[in-house]
Design a protein around this motif. Structure first.
Motif, PDB file in Angstrom:
ATOM      1  N   GLU A 103       0.958  -1.464  -0.058  1.00 36.62           N
ATOM      2  CA  GLU A 103      -0.095   0.146   0.005  1.00 36.62           C
ATOM      3  C   GLU A 103       0.863   1.273   0.039  1.00 36.62           C
ATOM      4  OE1 GLU A 103      -3.508   0.477  -0.323  1.00 36.62           O
ATOM      5  OE2 GLU A 103      -3.307  -1.720  -0.679  1.00 36.62           O
ATOM      6  N   SER A 104       2.220   1.254   0.695  1.00 38.74           N
ATOM      7  CA  SER A 104       2.903   2.266   0.517  1.00 38.74           C
ATOM      8  C   SER A 104       3.803   2.423  -0.790  1.00 38.74           C
ATOM      9  CB  SER A 104       3.834   2.365   1.677  1.00 38.74           C
ATOM     10  OG  SER A 104       4.892   1.373   1.596  1.00 38.74           O
ATOM     11  N   GLY A 105       3.571   1.459  -1.810  1.00 41.89           N
ATOM     12  CA  GLY A 105       4.130   1.455  -3.159  1.00 41.89           C
ATOM     13  C   GLY A 105       5.337   0.630  -3.256  1.00 41.89           C
ATOM     14  N   GLY A 106       5.742  -0.257  -2.051  1.00 43.67           N
ATOM     15  CA  GLY A 106       6.899  -1.101  -2.181  1.00 43.67           C
ATOM     16  C   GLY A 106       6.274  -2.321  -2.681  1.00 43.67           C
ATOM     17  N   ILE A 107       7.424  -3.138  -3.161  1.00 46.47           N
ATOM     18  CA  ILE A 107       7.415  -4.595  -3.546  1.00 46.47           C
ATOM     19  C   ILE A 107       7.737  -5.508  -2.557  1.00 46.47           C
ATOM     20  CG2 ILE A 107       8.331  -6.221  -5.344  1.00 46.47           C
ATOM     21  CD1 ILE A 107       8.997  -3.429  -7.010  1.00 46.47           C
ATOM     22  N   VAL A 108       6.997  -6.687  -2.364  1.00 44.05           N
ATOM     23  CA  VAL A 108       6.945  -7.682  -1.574  1.00 44.05           C
ATOM     24  C   VAL A 108       6.992  -8.976  -2.459  1.00 44.05           C
ATOM     25  CG1 VAL A 108       6.538  -9.041   0.482  1.00 44.05           C
ATOM     26  CG2 VAL A 108       6.038  -6.531   0.388  1.00 44.05           C
ATOM     27  N   SER A 109       8.101  -9.965  -2.106  1.00 49.02           N
ATOM     28  CA  SER A 109       8.067 -11.238  -2.845  1.00 49.02           C
ATOM     29  C   SER A 109       8.795 -12.264  -1.744  1.00 49.02           C
ATOM     30  CB  SER A 109       8.754 -11.272  -4.231  1.00 49.02           C
ATOM     31  OG  SER A 109      10.002 -10.828  -4.048  1.00 49.02           O
ATOM     32  N   GLY A 110       8.981 -13.494  -2.464  1.00 46.15           N
ATOM     33  CA  GLY A 110       9.891 -14.124  -1.838  1.00 46.15           C
ATOM     34  C   GLY A 110      11.186 -14.095  -2.149  1.00 46.15           C
ATOM     35  N   ILE A 111      12.165 -14.658  -1.870  1.00 47.77           N
ATOM     36  CA  ILE A 111      13.529 -14.781  -2.238  1.00 47.77           C
ATOM     37  C   ILE A 111      13.879 -15.020  -3.680  1.00 47.77           C
ATOM     38  CG2 ILE A 111      16.104 -15.368  -1.854  1.00 47.77           C
ATOM     39  CD1 ILE A 111      15.077 -14.290   0.677  1.00 47.77           C
ATOM     40  N   GLU A 112      13.035 -15.581  -4.390  1.00 48.06           N
ATOM     41  CA  GLU A 112      12.964 -15.674  -5.790  1.00 48.06           C
ATOM     42  C   GLU A 112      12.648 -14.562  -6.544  1.00 48.06           C
ATOM     43  OE1 GLU A 112      14.321 -18.836  -7.081  1.00 48.06           O
ATOM     44  OE2 GLU A 112      14.959 -19.207  -5.066  1.00 48.06           O
ATOM     45  N   GLY A 113      12.300 -13.704  -6.008  1.00 49.82           N
ATOM     46  CA  GLY A 113      11.743 -12.325  -6.643  1.00 49.82           C
ATOM     47  C   GLY A 113      10.416 -12.380  -7.322  1.00 49.82           C
TER      48      GLY A 113
ATOM     49  N   SER B 148       6.004 -19.357   0.544  1.00 46.94           N
ATOM     50  CA  SER B 148       7.336 -19.630   0.502  1.00 46.94           C
ATOM     51  C   SER B 148       7.857 -19.679   2.028  1.00 46.94           C
ATOM     52  CB  SER B 148       8.273 -19.042  -0.368  1.00 46.94           C
ATOM     53  OG  SER B 148       8.534 -17.776   0.158  1.00 46.94           O
ATOM     54  N   GLY B 149       7.385 -18.376   2.653  1.00 47.35           N
ATOM     55  CA  GLY B 149       7.855 -18.333   3.970  1.00 47.35           C
ATOM     56  C   GLY B 149       9.205 -17.481   4.157  1.00 47.35           C
ATOM     57  N   HIS B 150       9.572 -16.853   2.874  1.00 47.87           N
ATOM     58  CA  HIS B 150      10.912 -16.301   2.619  1.00 47.87           C
ATOM     59  C   HIS B 150      10.327 -14.875   2.375  1.00 47.87           C
ATOM     60  CE1 HIS B 150      12.554 -20.005   3.322  1.00 47.87           C
ATOM     61  NE2 HIS B 150      12.512 -20.553   2.200  1.00 47.87           N
ATOM     62  N   VAL B 151      10.908 -13.600   2.705  1.00 44.55           N
ATOM     63  CA  VAL B 151      10.350 -12.436   2.348  1.00 44.55           C
ATOM     64  C   VAL B 151      11.567 -11.581   2.002  1.00 44.55           C
ATOM     65  CG1 VAL B 151      10.002 -11.449   4.657  1.00 44.55           C
ATOM     66  CG2 VAL B 151       8.625 -10.510   2.955  1.00 44.55           C
ATOM     67  N   VAL B 152      11.361 -10.760   0.933  1.00 44.07           N
ATOM     68  CA  VAL B 152      12.283  -9.484   0.508  1.00 44.07           C
ATOM     69  C   VAL B 152      11.223  -8.547   0.069  1.00 44.07           C
ATOM     70  CG1 VAL B 152      13.771  -8.837  -1.239  1.00 44.07           C
ATOM     71  CG2 VAL B 152      14.066 -11.411  -0.493  1.00 44.07           C
ATOM     72  N   CYS B 153      11.636  -7.301   0.705  1.00 38.38           N
ATOM     73  CA  CYS B 153      10.746  -6.115   0.280  1.00 38.38           C
ATOM     74  C   CYS B 153      11.388  -4.961   0.245  1.00 38.38           C
ATOM     75  CB  CYS B 153       9.551  -6.075   1.260  1.00 38.38           C
ATOM     76  SG  CYS B 153      10.103  -5.620   2.839  1.00 38.38           S
ATOM     77  N   GLY B 154      11.150  -3.981  -0.406  1.00 44.34           N
ATOM     78  CA  GLY B 154      11.544  -2.506  -0.580  1.00 44.34           C
ATOM     79  C   GLY B 154      11.194  -1.929  -1.721  1.00 44.34           C
ATOM     80  N   ASN B 155      11.820  -0.668  -2.126  1.00 37.58           N
ATOM     81  CA  ASN B 155      11.395  -0.193  -3.148  1.00 37.58           C
ATOM     82  C   ASN B 155      11.686  -0.744  -4.472  1.00 37.58           C
ATOM     83  OD1 ASN B 155      14.068   0.710  -3.985  1.00 37.58           O
ATOM     84  ND2 ASN B 155      13.786   2.705  -2.982  1.00 37.58           N
TER      85      ASN B 155
END
Length: 95
Positions: free
Chosen positions: A57-67, A74-81
Motif C-alpha cells: 500500500e505504501s508503493g513497495g514490492i514484496v516477494s519471496g527470495i526468488e523475486g 514460501s515463508g521467505h520475504v524480500v521487500c523494498g522499493n
C-alpha cells in the motif's frame, strides 16, 4: 549458517544492517520509510501478512527470495522499493 552468509554478502553493499526481531515491525518500518529494505527466511504466513499489505500500500514490492514467488507460500520475504527489492533479490537468490 544461511543468515550469516546473507549478511556477509550484503554488508559491503549497504550503509548498515539492523534487525529488530519481529518481521511485522521490520515490514512496517519499510512501509513507513524508516528502513529501505528487509529480508528474512522461514517465517509463518501470520508473520508476513499484515506487513506485506502495508508495504504494498505504501508503493513497495514484496516477494519471496526468488523475486517472483509468494512470500506467504514460501515463508521467505524480500521487500523494498523497486530498486532495493531488485538488488536484494539479485544478491540473496543465489545464496
Amino acid at each position: 549458517e544461511q543468515s550469516r552468509r546473507e549478511m556477509a554478502a550484503l554488508q559491503n553493499e549497504v550503509a548498515g544492517l539492523r534487525r529488530f526481531g519481529a518481521a511485522s515491525l521490520d515490514l512496517a518500518f519499510v512501509a513507513a520509510g524508516r528502513l529501505d529494505g528487509y529480508w528474512e527466511r522461514n517465517l509463518s504466513p501470520w508473520d508476513i501478512a499484515a506487513g506485506q499489505i502495508m508495504v504494498r500500500e505504501s508503493g513497495g514490492i514484496v516477494s519471496g527470495i526468488e523475486g517472483n514467488d509468494d512470500a506467504l507460500t514460501s515463508g521467505h520475504v524480500v521487500c523494498g522499493n523497486e530498486f532495493v527489492h531488485a538488488e536484494l533479490v539479485k544478491i540473496l537468490k543465489p545464496l
